[in-house]
Design a protein around this motif. Structure first.
Motif, PDB file in Angstrom:
ATOM      1  N   ASN A 119       0.853  -1.187   0.000  1.00 32.36           N
ATOM      2  CA  ASN A 119       0.000   0.000   0.000  1.00 32.36           C
ATOM      3  C   ASN A 119       0.893   1.244   0.000  1.00 32.36           C
ATOM      4  OD1 ASN A 119      -1.566   2.173   0.681  1.00 32.36           O
ATOM      5  ND2 ASN A 119      -2.744   1.086   2.233  1.00 32.36           N
ATOM      6  N   PRO A 120       0.846   2.033  -1.084  1.00 33.35           N
ATOM      7  CA  PRO A 120       1.766   3.182  -1.187  1.00 33.35           C
ATOM      8  C   PRO A 120       1.515   4.265  -0.141  1.00 33.35           C
ATOM      9  CG  PRO A 120       0.146   3.215  -2.964  1.00 33.35           C
ATOM     10  CD  PRO A 120      -0.071   1.929  -2.215  1.00 33.35           C
ATOM     11  N   ASP A 121       0.360   4.200   0.527  1.00 33.37           N
ATOM     12  CA  ASP A 121       0.085   5.212   1.560  1.00 33.37           C
ATOM     13  C   ASP A 121       0.894   4.978   2.827  1.00 33.37           C
ATOM     14  OD1 ASP A 121      -1.734   6.350  -0.078  1.00 33.37           O
ATOM     15  OD2 ASP A 121      -3.464   5.340   0.818  1.00 33.37           O
ATOM     16  N   TYR A 122       1.442   3.789   2.964  1.00 30.67           N
ATOM     17  CA  TYR A 122       2.230   3.522   4.159  1.00 30.67           C
ATOM     18  C   TYR A 122       3.691   3.860   3.896  1.00 30.67           C
ATOM     19  CZ  TYR A 122      -1.795   0.913   5.988  1.00 30.67           C
ATOM     20  OH  TYR A 122      -3.037   0.553   6.443  1.00 30.67           O
ATOM     21  N   THR A 123       4.121   4.987   4.404  1.00 29.01           N
ATOM     22  CA  THR A 123       5.515   5.369   4.199  1.00 29.01           C
ATOM     23  C   THR A 123       6.176   5.647   5.543  1.00 29.01           C
ATOM     24  OG1 THR A 123       5.093   7.738   4.041  1.00 29.01           O
ATOM     25  CG2 THR A 123       4.902   6.483   2.002  1.00 29.01           C
ATOM     26  N   LEU A 124       7.490   5.686   5.511  1.00 33.12           N
ATOM     27  CA  LEU A 124       8.212   6.002   6.747  1.00 33.12           C
ATOM     28  C   LEU A 124       8.030   7.476   7.096  1.00 33.12           C
ATOM     29  CD1 LEU A 124      11.510   3.990   6.147  1.00 33.12           C
ATOM     30  CD2 LEU A 124       9.714   3.475   7.808  1.00 33.12           C
ATOM     31  N   ASP A 125       7.849   8.292   6.072  1.00 30.97           N
ATOM     32  CA  ASP A 125       7.690   9.728   6.324  1.00 30.97           C
ATOM     33  C   ASP A 125       6.375  10.064   6.999  1.00 30.97           C
ATOM     34  OD1 ASP A 125      10.060  10.525   5.279  1.00 30.97           O
ATOM     35  OD2 ASP A 125       9.275  10.644   3.231  1.00 30.97           O
ATOM     36  N   ASN A 126       5.310   9.374   6.616  1.00 29.47           N
ATOM     37  CA  ASN A 126       4.043   9.761   7.226  1.00 29.47           C
ATOM     38  C   ASN A 126       3.691   8.922   8.452  1.00 29.47           C
ATOM     39  OD1 ASN A 126       2.862   7.401   6.271  1.00 29.47           O
ATOM     40  ND2 ASN A 126       1.873   8.379   4.535  1.00 29.47           N
ATOM     41  N   PHE A 127       4.664   8.199   8.933  1.00 26.44           N
ATOM     42  CA  PHE A 127       4.494   7.501  10.211  1.00 26.44           C
ATOM     43  C   PHE A 127       4.894   8.484  11.310  1.00 26.44           C
ATOM     44  CE2 PHE A 127       5.672   4.636  13.664  1.00 26.44           C
ATOM     45  CZ  PHE A 127       4.646   3.713  13.621  1.00 26.44           C
ATOM     46  N   VAL A 128       3.948   8.835  12.146  1.00 28.55           N
ATOM     47  CA  VAL A 128       4.217   9.848  13.159  1.00 28.55           C
ATOM     48  C   VAL A 128       4.941   9.212  14.346  1.00 28.55           C
ATOM     49  CG1 VAL A 128       3.187  11.540  14.713  1.00 28.55           C
ATOM     50  CG2 VAL A 128       2.183  11.132  12.454  1.00 28.55           C
ATOM     51  N   ILE A 129       6.023   9.837  14.741  1.00 31.46           N
ATOM     52  CA  ILE A 129       6.866   9.249  15.776  1.00 31.46           C
ATOM     53  C   ILE A 129       6.562   9.837  17.148  1.00 31.46           C
ATOM     54  CG2 ILE A 129       9.257   8.819  16.439  1.00 31.46           C
ATOM     55  CD1 ILE A 129       9.962   9.551  13.509  1.00 31.46           C
TER      56      ILE A 129
END
Ligand code: ADP
Ligand code: MG
Length: 474
Positions: free
Chosen positions: A125-135
């Motif tokens: 799923n292209p919506d799952y990225t490391l950038d948009n994973f909130v830390i």
């Protein structure tokens, strides 16, 4: 400078910025921004909300300033300001989705996973990225490990074993590693399977005596992602197959990433030799994010959807969702539905029933019992209606009834008059009388003004609808 020219300039500037940024991030942060005006040697740039503002200042100030100055040599500095009225339909807004399409093909592609022949694999799923994973403190380590693995697959931590409860972002993180690796090299062979699916493949292979073939296929893989490994418990044959696959890939220095709802030592019904393999690499847990991280997740998702929900509503949602990020998203999704489909601004009162449904009977945090959700006490008289409007706009009832002509007060007053006419069906005279004896023509004028303005101004329309919704009308 006239509006159209500012918009053109901003479009040119954005086109330059996108070349220097990751496009997905660019779209997230520059959506609904505008070049508001040029003030002498300063260019004023508007952001739709404080969160975007903060990120733009932190991450994009320098490149934005450079690009603005390239185009407008008279400008010495830029200033970002929050302008809550900026929204997608605003004439000042440049459609960022169209900017840098070319660039997009270069950087954000690689959605096509190279399929290994003979193997059914789910595309990432292209919506799952490391950038948009909130830390946040509860997932930081897992995120850092994922970044390290994406950077040097097969080297840093092998296997990477991520564990934690339902809906906390394991699948997101696992797939994000896959997406990141593909972005760098679209030729990489990646397999993402759930352990149930893997089990089914093993069963099919056994039935058709193709075990060897299945192993062969898995051996060609650069990265194997196996999600929810706990389902391998009690499945001895599948465990044996997986053990062999694991060893082959491991020896060939191919990266393996595994998720589970528990740490390896708690997977009681898994073969001990398999369990100990999992402990060779890096084990990280993912926990339920703390309040601040939950708010940040909501803000990021709002950004991605391009909608604005006020800070107090997001905080209210974040305070009352205490189980999983998936629940958090579920409520946000419903709130977005109100906003997009029914043109109703999400407010604490309008989202309260959504949260109440998640935990029936549990008192909600951040809303008093005197402030029930919609329908509970629809404003049935002008007094409660004016109170509702005043609360909504965070003003005092006295302001609305009084003579103050400040823009926000006048607007709230006119909205209250409009709703009194529309919702309560009072006469212009009666409404005027309530508002400190104003003339009926003043009320008439206010009602007409709100009605015409609502056609043009989406924010006003959503706010008025939200008030009607809170009163149980819409
Ligand atoms: P799990 O696999 O642990 O059950 P998921 O990865 O399916 O959970 O996550 C559920 C949803 O929550 C997904 O839509 C995911 O994008 C989102 N999510 C979870 N954690 C985060 C986070 N830290 N930042 C952004 N989104 C998150
Ligand atoms: Mg999952």
């Amino acid at each position: 400078m006239e509006a159209e020219r500012l918009k053109q300039l901003w479009e040119q500037i954005l086109t330059a910025i996108v070349q220097r940024s990751k496009r997905s991030k660019f779209v997230t942060w520059f959506k609904n921004t505008a070049l508001l005006r040029l003030d002498g040697t300063t260019a004023i740039i508007g952001a739709p909300n404080p969160f975007t503002h903060e990120t733009l200042v932190r991450e994009y100030r320098d490149i934005t300033q450079e690009e603005v100055r390239k185009l407008l040599p008279e400008v010495e500095k830029i200033e970002f300001v929050v302008d809550g009225s900026l929204h997608a339909k605003d004439s000042r807004i440049v459609n960022v989705d169209k900017i840098g399409e070319e660039h997009k093909r270069k950087t954000d592609t690689a959605r096509e996973v190279t399929l290994v022949e003979g193997l059914s694999t789910k595309v990432l799923n292209p919506d799952y990225t490391l950038d948009n994973f909130v830390i946040g403190p509860d997932n930081q380590l897992a995120h850092a490990a994922a970044v390290a693995v994406a950077r040097k697959p097969g080297h840093a931590y092998n296997p990477l074993f991520v564990y934690g409860g339902v809906g906390l972002g394991k699948t997101h993180l696992l797939q994000a590693v896959g997406n990141e690796i593909l972005k760098k090299n679209s030729k990489k062979k990646i397999i993402y399977v759930t352990s149930e699916r893997f089990t089914n493949e093993v069963i099919t292979a056994i039935r058709s005596r193709k075990n060897e073939q299945l192993r062969e296929t898995y051996r060609q893989v650069d990265l194997l992602i196996i999600d929810d490994i706990q389902f391998l418990e009690h499945k001895e044959q599948t465990q044996v197959e997986f053990f062999h696959t694991f060893n082959t890939l491991y020896e060939a220095k191919k990266q393996i990433i595994i998720s589970s709802d528990r740490p390896p030592q708690d997977l009681d019904s898994l073969e001990p030799r398999l369990r100990s393999r999992f402990e060779w690499g890096m084990m990280v847990d993912i926990g339920f994010p703390d309040f601040e991280t939950r708010v940040a997740i909501l803000q990021t998702k709002c950004q991605q959807k391009g909608i604005f929900i006020s800070q107090d509503v997001l905080s209210f949602i974040a305070s009352n969702v205490t189980e999983s990020v998936r629940e958090l998203e579920g409520v946000l999704h419903q709130a977005t539905g109100l906003y997009e489909l029914r043109h109703i601004t999400p407010t604490i009162k309008t989202v309260a029933p959504m949260l109440q449904k998640l935990h029936p009977g549990k008192p909600l945090i951040g809303i008093s019992n005197q402030q029930p959700g919609r329908n509970a006490n629809g404003a049935q008289n002008i007094e409660s209606l004016v109170k509702n409007v005043a609360d909504y706009y965070k003003l005092f009832v006295e302001d609305l009834l009084g003579e103050n002509r400040r823009a926000d007060i006048s607007l709230a007053r006119q909205v209250a008059m409009f709703l009194a006419k529309k919702h309560l069906g009072l006469t212009y005279q009666a409404i005027g009388a309530y508002f400190s004896g104003r003339n009926h023509t003043t009320v008439m004028h206010a009602c007409e003004k709100v009605a015409t303005e609502m056609e043009k101004n989406q924010t006003l329309k959503r706010d008025t609808n939200a008030l009607l919704h809170e009163m149980g009308v819409l």
